[in-house]
Design a protein around this motif. Structure first.
Motif, PDB file in Angstrom:
ATOM      1  N   LEU A  48      -6.744  32.502 -53.459  1.00  0.00           N
ATOM      2  CA  LEU A  48      -7.675  32.602 -54.179  1.00  0.00           C
ATOM      3  C   LEU A  48      -7.567  31.272 -54.964  1.00  0.00           C
ATOM      4  O   LEU A  48      -6.740  30.946 -55.285  1.00  0.00           O
ATOM      5  N   GLU A  49      -8.852  31.017 -54.979  1.00  0.00           N
ATOM      6  CA  GLU A  49      -9.282  29.682 -55.638  1.00  0.00           C
ATOM      7  C   GLU A  49     -10.371  29.933 -56.771  1.00  0.00           C
ATOM      8  O   GLU A  49     -11.221  30.371 -56.412  1.00  0.00           O
ATOM      9  N   ILE A  50     -10.193  29.251 -58.114  1.00  0.00           N
ATOM     10  CA  ILE A  50     -11.364  29.347 -59.013  1.00  0.00           C
ATOM     11  C   ILE A  50     -11.615  27.978 -59.236  1.00  0.00           C
ATOM     12  O   ILE A  50     -10.542  27.204 -59.784  1.00  0.00           O
ATOM     13  N   ASP A 103     -14.066  31.596 -49.981  1.00  0.00           N
ATOM     14  CA  ASP A 103     -13.063  30.463 -50.097  1.00  0.00           C
ATOM     15  C   ASP A 103     -12.828  30.020 -51.270  1.00  0.00           C
ATOM     16  O   ASP A 103     -11.562  29.906 -51.759  1.00  0.00           O
ATOM     17  N   HIS A 104     -13.928  30.321 -52.457  1.00  0.00           N
ATOM     18  CA  HIS A 104     -13.612  30.127 -53.801  1.00  0.00           C
ATOM     19  C   HIS A 104     -14.677  30.416 -54.515  1.00  0.00           C
ATOM     20  O   HIS A 104     -15.634  30.973 -54.178  1.00  0.00           O
ATOM     21  N   VAL A 105     -14.332  30.751 -55.864  1.00  0.00           N
ATOM     22  CA  VAL A 105     -15.573  31.140 -56.934  1.00  0.00           C
ATOM     23  C   VAL A 105     -15.725  29.761 -57.917  1.00  0.00           C
ATOM     24  O   VAL A 105     -14.462  29.075 -58.059  1.00  0.00           O
ATOM     25  N   GLN A 106     -16.890  29.485 -58.054  1.00  0.00           N
ATOM     26  CA  GLN A 106     -17.272  28.425 -58.988  1.00  0.00           C
ATOM     27  C   GLN A 106     -17.741  29.005 -60.330  1.00  0.00           C
ATOM     28  O   GLN A 106     -18.681  29.770 -60.316  1.00  0.00           O
ATOM     29  N   LEU A 107     -17.120  28.656 -61.271  1.00  0.00           N
ATOM     30  CA  LEU A 107     -17.555  28.760 -62.505  1.00  0.00           C
ATOM     31  C   LEU A 107     -17.907  27.576 -63.405  1.00  0.00           C
ATOM     32  O   LEU A 107     -17.801  26.641 -62.894  1.00  0.00           O
ATOM     33  N   ALA A 108     -18.598  27.858 -64.498  1.00  0.00           N
ATOM     34  CA  ALA A 108     -19.193  26.568 -65.265  1.00  0.00           C
ATOM     35  C   ALA A 108     -18.302  26.389 -66.680  1.00  0.00           C
ATOM     36  O   ALA A 108     -18.101  27.657 -66.974  1.00  0.00           O
TER      37      ALA A 108
END
Length: 123
Positions: free
Chosen positions: A55-57, A6-11
């Motif tokens: 594509l979601e970030i 669904d998405h990628v989580q970055l910090a």
């Protein structure tokens, strides 16, 4: 059953939203998508592929943030050379990786140091 990513989580560190927007909106030509009301107080920002692709970030704020040295999302693209040139024009590093048997690829970093891989299938 697993269906799709669904998405990628970055910090990112607190207060970095504007510099992140500059990179993800201008250099990667993504669009910003609104965060749900209950999550806006946490800071950060969410981005989606501008072409309507799935594509979601999501970039969230993390106390004591340190960019990962190895972990990264890998994004399949078309026009890899054009993307590399655009990133370089925006001051982002482009480091070409060893080609895989089926893909060409490079790595870059967002303004807070998150590592990103972009790859394109060989034709």
């Amino acid at each position: 059953m697993l269906a799709a990513l669904d998405h990628v989580q970055l910090a990112a560190p607190a207060g970095s939203e504007d510099v992140l927007r500059s990179f993800y909106l201008a250099a990667l030509q993504m669009t910003e998508i609104p965060k749900p009301a209950g999550l806006t107080r946490r800071g950060g920002c969410w981005f989606a592929a501008a072409d309507g692709g799935r594509l979601e970030i999501h970039v969230g704020i993390e106390d004591g943030f340190r960019p990962p040295r190895k972990a990264h999302p890998a994004v399949r693209v078309t026009g890899l050379d054009a993307l590399a040139a655009r990133l370089e024009q925006h001051g982002a590093p482009v480091v070409w990786g060893v080609s895989l048997p089926t893909h060409r690829r490079f790595y870059t970093q967002d303004p807070v140091g998150n590592r990103l891989e972009f790859l394109e299938p060989l034709t």
